[in-house]
Design a protein around this motif. Structure first.
Motif: not given
Lengths: 890, 148
Positions: A564, A641-642, A646, A648, A692-694, A749-753
């Protein structure tokens, strides 16, 4: 270097100048014929002057008889005219090319001389000389001198000759009229140089101001951060304005004076006919002179005035060129310049130095008469490691420069292996000694080239040219020799591999890795290799290795710990961790064909989207993205800064999109203008579904995009072939970095380390396959940028030390060379370098006295004197200067 | 999980329950959703902190290094908020948070956190309440420890 422009020109182009003059003189009658033939055609052939056959034409003062009728006579003369015109223009062309080439050769020689002088400037001179000024002198000012050189002798000789002929002609007619025609010349000869002197003085001043200008530009560029952080832009701009004003004022006065001279010349020139008409007229009326004689004199004066005017012109140019030349040359002959032989002469390879380095009573007095070193005396075996410690101004830095022969001692002697250091050519000092200062600018080019820089003294192996290449090089060489330039081929292999203990460009790699390990640069270069690209055609073995690493990594990624973490590229699968654009192209763009951020405007991409019926769907998604972005980001202050991180849509574009959405609501999407549609369509390309999980790129759209991916690759027109390097599991991707090639996918994306684990896994995989060397080899090709600017200061310094170690010198001088290194790692660094140099001499000016414990012996400098000299422990315990230094540093 | 589902999830967390929809969306969109395997650390005592975490799923333990070794001071579960001390008062992390099962967490950057607090005093009150609860619990623990 010649102080006078004319002696420079004469010395270096005597023969060519004389030849040029001969050609110009030879061409003169031809030019004359071009004027005389039409006259003969009109007077004799058409007008039938002389009244019928036999015909004759008067050419160059000779009566040429012709046997034949009038028409043939006319035809003959016309063709003769045509022929003369062709020859005349041919000669002009030849003379112009010859002059141009002569000027370019002299310019080339001048520039080469100037640059070779720069290389031999005494070191302290650079403190007072600005780079900008040197550049403007070598490039701009010398150009103007060069343009003058070709006509330096030929022009005045030729013009003078013409003038003398004209004067001779009038003298033969009537000596009194000759005197009359010449009467005004002495006035011009007297006045004009006087006026010109002032012009030359102004030209000199202008030149200095222009140099200051380039100096100022250079200074502003190198200190640009100071301008930004101190709000001194207006100060700098005003300073610049001030300089421009000075130049303007000088220029304006220069123009006025220059054109005053022109005005005077023209006036006096026209004054002569005035006198002729007046006095000659009276003489004619009174019967003291025939009308024919007066007309002859007036036309003779006309003949004189043309060359005379040009001669005066030449004189002005000469003065201008002289000023420039002298202004340049004086700047390039500072006192104390290194003798050319010491820099350029070859030396017999005498092998390594043996014995000691011996300094006796070395004293250094600088250009401000300050004594920097006083009677420094010590002796050091060429197998020992010495440390030199001391505070700022203690003289340790100067000591390093003296040992490297960058500066010469004012008194006393430095001997190495029994030889006087000041007498050795750089062919010895630059190979047997190595020196690294506190900061070393690098050469633009690869890391590898920079490491090998210290081994390039003379070309070692010639280039294996093909026939054309060989011819070109031979003609370049001949030209270089003709103009006193360097007789070596820059494209040859200059690397003296044997000096590094290797035999060729292949096995020197081991040596490079060895020194990179010593200076702790290997990991940096390894990372550069991973981030860098290689050309798989040039380095097929690396590409091959990377592919095997890719497969090995793929297997490892199946393990539980890594599952993963990476989403691999698969032609048949949508990659949710890549952007829509990447998914569509399924490759890296090469060149200008596709711009990842401009796909919505790309005709071919639109065509593909239409074919799979996706354009309207994407437009729809674009609208939803825009609506979401407007909803989320509308309340944020502009420039937050967003937006950067982040959104688009940038904060500047947000209001525009708000308006656009309002329009879209009103008119439905199809009614929007093309511009609006492009704006909306550009948004979905940026979506990375996993991040982005849109929820907009659903399974159906993904399926369509996969279809589009296939169409995109299949339909790609010939003109765009090669504009995309497709992801292919069995092929190396030349447009992607080594790391991306090995990974062949996207970090999930989103897997720590994930990034750290996968990075370690890649390194591990490469090591297991024995590919570390390949990556290092790729890293060695990393371009360091101008002056090494793409490397950190620490990396630059490590590279400089590595370069010195690679040469394996008899004596290594390190002048505070590690001061930029992290203090915590310095001690380890020093001991690693010293271990590498076991049994070979090192003298190290240390920035921290504590580091001296690694050395055989410590020399303590204070106020330019060596106050203590002994082993670390001994000096540390005797409570002297060194002990104090240690204490204050701790 | 899509953005809208995440918004629903956030709405169920007491701390954010009073926020309006667009703010929750901003929060969901700009916060990173991270998955930790059991044993991985969300944050480590002593490190500088630049984010707070909301546990979306799974169990985590709060551990403190002390002279007598590691002490477990609390357990965290769904909807718990952690890591706010380091970003509130710019001190290094006061504890280590370790995943005990597979943990899904929302990482909220310092900037976003302050922005939300500034704009929604209601949220600040919620945080105060939470902190007061913790202080109360800590005081109780101290009392117990003293009397023991």
């Amino acid at each position: 270097m010649d102080r006078s422009l004319f002696s420079f020109i004469w010395k270096n182009s005597r023969k060519q100048q004389l030849y040029l003059l001969a050609v110009i003189v030879a061409a003169w009658p031809v030019g004359f014929l071009v004027l005389e033939l039409p006259k003969a055609i009109i007077d004799r052939a058409i007008g039938g002057g002389g009244g019928g056959p036999p015909y004759s034409a008067s050419l160059l003062g000779i009566e040429v008889p012709f046997f034949g009728d009038q028409i043939t006579f006319l035809i003959t003369l016309c063709f003769a005219f045509m022929g003369v015109v062709v020859v005349n223009n041919g000669l002009k062309y030849y003379i112009n090319v010859y002059k141009g080439r002569l000027a370019e050769r002299l310019l080339r020689r001048l520039r080469f001389d100037l640059f070779s002088h720069v290389l031999r400037f005494p070191m302290p001179h650079f403190k007072r000389t600005s780079q900008g000024e040197l550049i403007s002198m070598i490039t701009g000012e010398s150009e103007q001198v060069g343009a003058f050189t070709a006509g330096a002798y030929a022009d005045p000789a030729f013009l003078g000759g013409q003038l003398l002929v004209a004067i001779g002609f009038i003298l033969a007619q009537d000596w009194r009229l000759a005197v009359a025609a010449l009467a005004l010349y002495p006035i011009q000869i007297y006045i004009i140089p006087k006026l010109q002197k002032r012009v030359s003085a102004l030209a000199k001043r202008r030149l200095r101001q222009v140099r200051h200008l380039s100096d100022h530009v250079g200074e502003a560029v190198s200190g640009i951060s100071e301008v930004h952080t101190n709000d001194t832009a207006w100060l700098e701009l005003s300073r610049f304005t001030d300089r421009l004003a000075k130049i303007y004022n000088i220029r304006y006065e220069l123009f006025r004076r220059k054109y005053t001279i022109k005005f005077l010349n023209n006036f006096i020139d026209k004054l002569a006919p005035f006198i002729f008409y007046l006095i000659g007229g009276i003489l004619v009326i009174q019967g003291n002179l025939t009308l024919g004689a007066l007309v002859a004199v007036i036309s003779a004066h006309k003949d004189m005035s043309a060359p005379w005017k040009e001669l005066l012109n030449w004189y002005q140019q000469r003065e201008d060129a002289k000023v420039k030349y002298e202004q340049i040359v004086t700047q390039f002959d500072p006192p104390g310049m290194l003798a050319s032989g010491l820099q350029l002469d070859d030396a017999e390879d005498q092998g390594p130095f043996e014995g000691d380095v011996e300094l006796s009573n070395v004293t250094l007095i600088d250009e401000d008469d300050v004594q920097r070193l006083s009677n420094v005396t010590f002796k050091m075996g060429l197998d020992r490691h010495f440390a030199v410690v001391g505070g700022g101004g203690s003289g340790k830095e100067e000591l390093g420069q003296l040992l490297a022969r960058l500066v010469f001692p004012s008194r006393g002697s430095i001997r190495i292996g029994g030889q006087d250091l000041t007498q050795l050519p750089q062919a010895v000092t630059g190979r047997r000694l190595a020196y690294v200062a506190a900061s070393t600018p690098l050469q633009a080019g690869a890391v590898r080239d920079n490491l090998l820089y210290g081994l390039k003294h003379r070309p070692v192996r010639a280039v294996d040219y093909d026939d054309d290449g060989q011819r070109l090089w031979e003609s370049d060489l001949a030209e270089a020799q003709l103009t006193g330039n360097a007789p070596f081929d820059y494209a040859a292999d200059w690397v003296d591999y044997t000096a590094a203990g290797a035999t060729n460009s292949e096995d020197v790699f081991g040596k490079l890795v060895e020194v990179m390990d010593v200076v702790d640069l290997s990991n940096d270069v390894y990372q550069m290799g991973l981030r860098g690209t290689i050309d798989p055609i040039q380095r097929p073995e690396i590409a091959e290795s990377v592919l095997s690493a890719r497969n090995a990594l793929k297997d490892r990624l199946q393990e539980d710990a890594y599952r993963d973490l990476v989403e691999l590229f698969d032609r048949e699968k949508y990659n949710t961790n890549a952007t829509v654009a990447e998914n569509l192209l399924f490759g890296n763009p090469v060149g200008e064909g596709f711009d990842m951020s401009g796909l919505a405007e790309n005709d071919y991409v639109l065509q593909v989207l239409d074919k799979v019926g996706l354009r309207d769907r994407l437009l729809d998604i674009g609208q939803q993205v825009a609506a979401t972005m407007v909803e989320i980001f509308a309340d944020l202050p502009p420039g937050h800064e967003f937006f950067e991180q982040y959104s688009f849509i940038s904060s500047e574009d947000l209001p525009e999109f708000q308006a656009l959405l309002a329009r879209a609501d009103r008119e439905t999407l199809t009614g929007l203008s093309d511009e609006d549609r492009v704006k909306l369509l550009s948004l979905p390309f940026k979506i990375i579904p996993a991040q982005h999980r849109l929820g907009l790129i659903d399974d159906e759209i993904q399926g369509k995009l996969l279809e589009a991916r296939q169409v995109f690759a299949e339909d790609l027109p010939a003109s765009l072939k090669g504009a995309v390097e497709f992801f292919d599991a069995d092929k190396y991707n030349a447009a992607a970095s080594l790391q991306d090639n090995i990974l062949f996918g996207k970090l999930a994306y989103g897997q720590a380390e994930a990034s750290q684990s996968v990075g370690a896994l890649i390194t591990d995989t490469l090591d297991q396959l024995g590919l570390r060397g390949s990556v290092l080899a790729a890293g060695l090709e990393f371009n360091v940028g101008v002056g090494g600017s793409r490397l950190s200061t620490v990396q630059r310094q490590k590279l400089a030390i590595g370069r010195a170690l690679l040469r394996n010198p008899d004596l290594l001088i390190l002048n505070e060379a590690t001061s930029v290194l992290d203090p915590a790692t310095q001690s380890e660094f020093v001991s690693r370098v010293l271990a590498h140099r076991k049994g070979r001499a090192v003298i190290w000016m240390l920035n921290r006295p504590g580091l001296a414990e690694h050395f055989d012996r410590v020399i303590v400098m204070r106020d330019g004197r060596s106050t203590e000299n002994g082993a670390f422990a001994e000096l540390n315990s005797n409570g002297g200067v060194f002990a104090d230094l240690l204490k204050s540093a701790a | 999980m899509s953005l809208n589902e995440e918004v629903e999830l956030l709405r169920n967390i007491p701390l954010f329950s009073k926020l309006e929809g667009s703010k929750l969306k901003l929060l969901a969109f700009t916060s990173e959703r991270l998955t930790y395997e059991a044993g991985q650390l969300l944050c480590k005592q002593g490190d500088m902190g630049d984010a707070a975490y909301i546990i979306v799923d799974g169990e985590a333990a709060v551990l403190i290094d002390s002279a007598s070794g590691e002490i477990r001071v609390a357990s965290l579960g769904r909807n718990d908020f952690v890591g706010e001390i380091a970003i509130l008062c710019d001190v290094p992390r006061t504890a280590t948070v370790k995943a005990e099962s597979k943990v899904v967490a929302l990482r909220i950057s310092k900037d976003l956190f302050f922005r939300l607090v500034e704009e929604f005093p209601q949220m600040a009150v919620e945080i105060m309440r939470e902190l007061a609860h913790r202080l109360e619990a800590t005081t109780a623990q101290l009392r117990e420890a003293k009397s023991a």
